[in-house]
Design an enzyme around this catalytic site. Sequence first.
Site, mmCIF file in Angstrom:
data_model
loop_
_atom_site.group_PDB
_atom_site.id
_atom_site.type_symbol
_atom_site.label_atom_id
_atom_site.label_comp_id
_atom_site.label_asym_id
_atom_site.label_seq_id
_atom_site.Cartn_x
_atom_site.Cartn_y
_atom_site.Cartn_z
ATOM 1 N N HIS A 34 0.814 -1.137 -0.014
ATOM 2 C CA HIS A 34 0.121 0.064 0.048
ATOM 3 C C HIS A 34 0.934 1.203 0.064
ATOM 4 C CE1 HIS A 34 1.118 0.328 4.098
ATOM 5 N NE2 HIS A 34 0.608 -0.948 4.393
ATOM 6 N N HIS A 37 4.061 1.239 2.189
ATOM 7 C CA HIS A 37 5.106 0.844 1.873
ATOM 8 C C HIS A 37 5.796 1.221 0.480
ATOM 9 C CE1 HIS A 37 2.820 -3.078 2.948
ATOM 10 N NE2 HIS A 37 3.733 -3.198 3.736
ATOM 11 N N GLN A 61 7.398 -15.019 12.376
ATOM 12 C CA GLN A 61 7.087 -14.044 13.084
ATOM 13 C C GLN A 61 5.717 -13.941 13.811
ATOM 14 O OE1 GLN A 61 8.486 -11.054 9.999
ATOM 15 N NE2 GLN A 61 6.728 -9.775 11.045
ATOM 16 N N ASP A 151 5.567 0.520 12.974
ATOM 17 C CA ASP A 151 5.948 -0.488 13.580
ATOM 18 C C ASP A 151 7.359 -0.099 14.528
ATOM 19 O OD1 ASP A 151 4.356 -2.650 12.554
ATOM 20 O OD2 ASP A 151 5.096 -1.884 10.715
ATOM 21 N N ARG A 188 -3.384 -5.256 6.662
ATOM 22 C CA ARG A 188 -4.532 -5.955 7.499
ATOM 23 C C ARG A 188 -5.549 -5.131 7.156
ATOM 24 N NH1 ARG A 188 -0.108 -7.033 11.087
ATOM 25 N NH2 ARG A 188 0.335 -9.382 11.477
HETATM 26 P P1 PAJ Z 1 5.234 -5.068 6.578
HETATM 27 O O1 PAJ Z 1 4.241 -5.219 7.625
HETATM 28 O O2 PAJ Z 1 4.864 -5.617 5.293
HETATM 29 O O3 PAJ Z 1 5.764 -3.887 6.590
HETATM 30 C C1 PAJ Z 1 7.071 -3.307 5.764
HETATM 31 C C2 PAJ Z 1 7.302 -1.860 6.170
HETATM 32 O O4 PAJ Z 1 6.513 -1.087 5.984
HETATM 33 C C3 PAJ Z 1 7.857 -1.761 7.560
HETATM 34 O O5 PAJ Z 1 8.868 -1.052 7.874
HETATM 35 C C4 PAJ Z 1 6.465 -1.113 8.003
HETATM 36 O O6 PAJ Z 1 6.686 -0.417 9.182
HETATM 37 C C5 PAJ Z 1 6.438 -0.229 7.027
HETATM 38 N N1 PAJ Z 1 4.935 0.260 7.073
HETATM 39 C C6 PAJ Z 1 3.776 -0.505 6.828
HETATM 40 N N2 PAJ Z 1 2.797 0.380 7.148
HETATM 41 C C7 PAJ Z 1 3.304 1.563 7.118
HETATM 42 C C8 PAJ Z 1 2.690 2.868 6.897
HETATM 43 N N3 PAJ Z 1 1.206 2.960 7.038
HETATM 44 N N4 PAJ Z 1 3.411 3.984 7.011
HETATM 45 C C9 PAJ Z 1 4.894 3.817 6.966
HETATM 46 N N5 PAJ Z 1 5.319 2.513 7.097
HETATM 47 C C10 PAJ Z 1 4.637 1.523 7.103
HETATM 48 O O7 PAJ Z 1 7.225 -5.018 8.899
HETATM 49 C C11 PAJ Z 1 7.067 -6.008 8.150
HETATM 50 O O8 PAJ Z 1 6.375 -6.070 7.108
HETATM 51 C C12 PAJ Z 1 7.982 -7.264 8.701
HETATM 52 O O9 PAJ Z 1 8.054 -7.337 10.175
HETATM 53 C C13 PAJ Z 1 9.483 -7.163 7.902
HETATM 54 C C14 PAJ Z 1 10.216 -6.121 8.630
HETATM 55 C C15 PAJ Z 1 9.334 -7.424 6.397
HETATM 56 C C16 PAJ Z 1 10.143 -8.718 8.221
HETATM 57 O O10 PAJ Z 1 9.597 -9.787 7.845
#
Ligand code: PAJ
Length: 281
Positions: A34, A37, A61, A151, A188
């Site tokens: 989204h 990312h 995880q 996160d 999600r």
């Molecule tokens: P995921 O949940 O896919 O998130 C990937 C990266 O995108 C993470 O660093 C997360 O903090 C960031 N992210 C997600 N939503 C966001 C938003 N609304 N604004 C800014 N950044 C956002 O986090 C993971 O995956 C996993 O734990 C991973 C690090 C890939 C290890 O498996």
Amino acid sequence: MKVVKKREEIKREINELKAKGLSVGFVPTMGALHQGHLSLVRRAGKENDRVVVSIFVNPTQFNNAEDLEKYPRDLATDLNLLSDEGCDLVFAPEVEEMYPDGEEKAAYDFGLLTGVMEGANRPGHFDGVATVVEKLFEAIPADRAYFGKKDYQQLLVIRSLVKQRNIDIEIVGCEIVREADGLAMSSRNRRLTAAQRARAPFIYSTLQKAASLAGQLSPVELKELVAKEINSVEEMELEYFEPADADTLQPVETFEKNKNVMGFIVVNLGSVRLIDNIRIF
Ligand code: PAJ
């Protein structure tokens, strides 16, 4: 844009770029991409010559089998989005490629950082995150890696990981991207029903309210207020709201001038677990 499935191959690609003197920015993800990312991908593109994104739903995880099973997966759409952003390389391995000897995670010691919040509520979660991120950093020896502050605890854990293991990669923390109504973007969110989606922005408006009252109310009073507000919404259940020190993540008992305090929240909306945070003091 090249899509690579093997660790050896992505490592070769990255090392070839570096041998040419090109800098590489890396964005690890679990896909179902989204704008949150994609904001990391854009930033990586601005700050580096080449961008590599990994897409891997990391089983180690997840501490809840249903969450892993229901985690959205849509590689074809993800690849289109990344190609439009000018991403150069995608690493999209199968589980067996990342875990040839079975889905085992290493044990790490992140001290007090993982004794609270996601560390306390999701046993083993950060060992799983650190295990896969360490493997990813080994396969993708980039110059910089980009993580979202959504996160926030994960970001601090990764900073601690690279320090402990002496990994030569700069960790860049990026701001939270929200929907127009304030809901933090999340893979999600796709699992919310229309009615749940309509209620979900209340999480961020409650965080904003908490931020505006911090100082006037004590941390304990704020926690009570947030619990009451969130739990009054249909299908919403507060898992935690924690006013905590921005650097150590330890809960604060008072608000003091020279201490940066963030409010960290997890809300279960139906069966969907939503996480967010805000600077409150
Ligand atoms: P995921 O949940 O896919 O998130 C990937 C990266 O995108 C993470 O660093 C997360 O903090 C960031 N992210 C997600 N939503 C966001 C938003 N609304 N604004 C800014 N950044 C956002 O986090 C993971 O995956 C996993 O734990 C991973 C690090 C890939 C290890 O498996």
